[in-house]
Enzyme design. Structure first.
Site, PDB file in Angstrom:
ATOM      1  N   LEU A 122       0.851  -1.193   0.000  1.00  0.00           N
ATOM      2  CA  LEU A 122       0.000   0.000   0.000  1.00  0.00           C
ATOM      3  C   LEU A 122       0.885   1.240   0.000  1.00  0.00           C
ATOM      4  CD1 LEU A 122      -2.500  -1.100   2.804  1.00  0.00           C
ATOM      5  CD2 LEU A 122      -2.904  -1.075   0.330  1.00  0.00           C
ATOM      6  N   ASP A 130       2.339  -6.200   2.916  1.00  0.00           N
ATOM      7  CA  ASP A 130       2.842  -5.231   3.901  1.00  0.00           C
ATOM      8  C   ASP A 130       3.238  -5.872   5.230  1.00  0.00           C
ATOM      9  OD1 ASP A 130       2.521  -2.450   2.730  1.00  0.00           O
ATOM     10  OD2 ASP A 130       0.574  -3.321   2.278  1.00  0.00           O
ATOM     11  N   GLU A 135       5.259  -3.530  13.122  1.00  0.00           N
ATOM     12  CA  GLU A 135       4.911  -2.604  14.208  1.00  0.00           C
ATOM     13  C   GLU A 135       3.405  -2.321  14.265  1.00  0.00           C
ATOM     14  OE1 GLU A 135       6.524   1.622  15.496  1.00  0.00           O
ATOM     15  OE2 GLU A 135       5.637   1.743  13.519  1.00  0.00           O
ATOM     16  N   ASP A 136       2.755  -2.327  13.092  1.00  0.00           N
ATOM     17  CA  ASP A 136       1.346  -1.933  13.045  1.00  0.00           C
ATOM     18  C   ASP A 136       0.410  -2.950  13.678  1.00  0.00           C
ATOM     19  OD1 ASP A 136       1.833   0.499  11.772  1.00  0.00           O
ATOM     20  OD2 ASP A 136       2.038  -0.495   9.838  1.00  0.00           O
ATOM     21  N   ARG A 140      -4.804  -5.597   5.626  1.00  0.00           N
ATOM     22  CA  ARG A 140      -3.687  -5.971   6.499  1.00  0.00           C
ATOM     23  C   ARG A 140      -4.155  -6.699   7.770  1.00  0.00           C
ATOM     24  NH1 ARG A 140       0.719  -1.710   7.704  1.00  0.00           N
ATOM     25  NH2 ARG A 140       1.590  -3.655   8.447  1.00  0.00           N
ATOM     26  N   HIS A 157       1.012   7.873   9.539  1.00  0.00           N
ATOM     27  CA  HIS A 157       0.954   7.574  10.977  1.00  0.00           C
ATOM     28  C   HIS A 157       1.654   8.671  11.782  1.00  0.00           C
ATOM     29  CE1 HIS A 157       1.041   3.102   9.641  1.00  0.00           C
ATOM     30  NE2 HIS A 157      -0.158   3.332  10.127  1.00  0.00           N
ATOM     31  N   CYS A 187       8.678   0.809  11.931  1.00  0.00           N
ATOM     32  CA  CYS A 187       7.603  -0.103  11.532  1.00  0.00           C
ATOM     33  C   CYS A 187       8.119  -1.498  11.241  1.00  0.00           C
ATOM     34  CB  CYS A 187       6.830   0.460  10.350  1.00  0.00           C
ATOM     35  SG  CYS A 187       7.812   0.708   8.901  1.00  0.00           S
TER      36      CYS A 187
HETATM   37  C1  CIR Z   1       0.926   0.583   4.726  1.00  0.00           C
HETATM   38  O1  CIR Z   1       0.480   1.485   4.013  1.00  0.00           O
HETATM   39  O2  CIR Z   1       0.257   0.044   5.601  1.00  0.00           O
HETATM   40  C2  CIR Z   1       2.346   0.114   4.506  1.00  0.00           C
HETATM   41  N1  CIR Z   1       2.650   0.187   3.126  1.00  0.00           N
HETATM   42  C3  CIR Z   1       3.328   0.953   5.294  1.00  0.00           C
HETATM   43  C4  CIR Z   1       3.160   0.806   6.773  1.00  0.00           C
HETATM   44  C5  CIR Z   1       4.202   1.542   7.543  1.00  0.00           C
HETATM   45  N2  CIR Z   1       4.007   1.340   8.924  1.00  0.00           N
HETATM   46  C6  CIR Z   1       4.563   2.101   9.859  1.00  0.00           C
HETATM   47  O3  CIR Z   1       5.255   3.036   9.549  1.00  0.00           O
HETATM   48  N3  CIR Z   1       4.294   1.809  11.118  1.00  0.00           N
END
Ligand code: CIR
Length: 264
Positions: free
Chosen positions: A16, A59, A64-65, A84, A159, A247
């Site tokens: 993404l 992803d 971290e997410d 996700r 974020h 992340c």
């Molecule tokens: C997203 O859009 O979810 C991923 N491409 C990037 C997530 C990055 N996450 C973060 O910095 N904690």
């Protein structure tokens, strides 16, 4: 300290992204950057544990997410990106048994990239990924652990931590103009980062060692002058998937010992 990481997905080029202005990430390059990141974590004494990938998410490396950990609690998030949401399953399995699990349910959404922990305060971005119900769930999960939750509006970024991160419990790096630095006044010293280096306001600090995105000489100089040891990492391909340093891992502290009973 244990660092959970997740390999770069073979289809990272489908990650993404908020904009298609830059080229899509290159798999081989992203893997090289990730390997250097893992080596840097190890050089700082972290025991790196690799969580198996998630074939249904390009992803998944942005681990971290998926979980917020503090005290004895792990909050398994419900990402603001529907595609996700499968990622949490393997992460849940990899978390140590001593962590109490709280599982976020609809309609709450929250991405770990929105949670900036500074000491016992959790700053949480209200963003395109994290909603008010998610913020309430975060509060309910971590208040019993003695954490205070403070919401921060996030605009023009994915974020909160895209442009802000903690260096230990006393300092915060913050990209100039991204948020009002006064929100940290009573908690931490704010180091404002020049807008040209906004991406490098996202660092990973372990003790005196700090992982810093290459190409941010002011940030690196400032950290060195403050007695830290910056380790510079190339992040070109990972940034093309909107990823940054924090992340790519979940840092698990040693289990906190329960406080001894107070004297009568
Ligand atoms: C997203 O859009 O979810 C991923 N491409 C990037 C997530 C990055 N996450 C973060 O910095 N904690």
């Amino acid at each position: 300290m244990i660092a959970l990481v997740r390999e770069i997905s073979p289809n990272i080029s489908d990650a993404l992204r908020r904009t298609d202005a830059d080229p899509r990430p290159d798999l081989a390059g992203a893997r090289r950057e990730h390997a250097a990141y893992v080596a840097a974590l190890r050089s700082l004494g972290a025991a790196v544990q690799v969580v198996p990938g998630d074939p249904s998410s390009a992803d998944a490396c942005f681990i971290e997410d998926t979980a917020v950990v503090g005290g004895h609690t792990a909050l398994l998030t419900r990402s603001g990106a529907p595609g996700r949401r499968t990622e949490v399953c393997e992460v849940e399995r990899a978390l140590p048994g001593w962590l109490r699990r709280v599982v976020m349910r609809a309609p709450a959404t929250l991405d770990g990239g929105d949670v900036l922990r500074v000491g016992r305060t959790l700053f949480v971005g209200r963003s395109e990924r994290t909603n008010d119900v998610g913020i309430d769930v975060l509060r309910q999960a971590f208040s019993p652990e003695g954490f205070t939750v403070r919401p921060v509006e996030v605009r023009d970024a994915l974020h909160l931590k895209c442009h802000a991160s903690a260096v230990g419990d006393e300092r915060v790096l913050l990209a100039h103009g991204f948020a009002d630095p006064r929100i940290f006044d009573d908690i931490a010293e704010v180091i404002e980062v020049h807008p040209d280096e906004a991406y490098a306001a996202n660092v990973v600090a372990i003790g005196r060692g700090v992982l810093v995105a290459r190409g941010a000489p002011r940030v690196a100089r400032h950290l060195s002058a403050a007695g830290f040891e910056p380790i510079l990492l190339s992040m070109t391909e990972i940034a093309r998937a909107d990823g940054s340093l924090t992340c790519l891992s979940i840092l698990l502290p040693e289990p906190e010992k329960p406080s001894p009973p107070s004297p009568v």
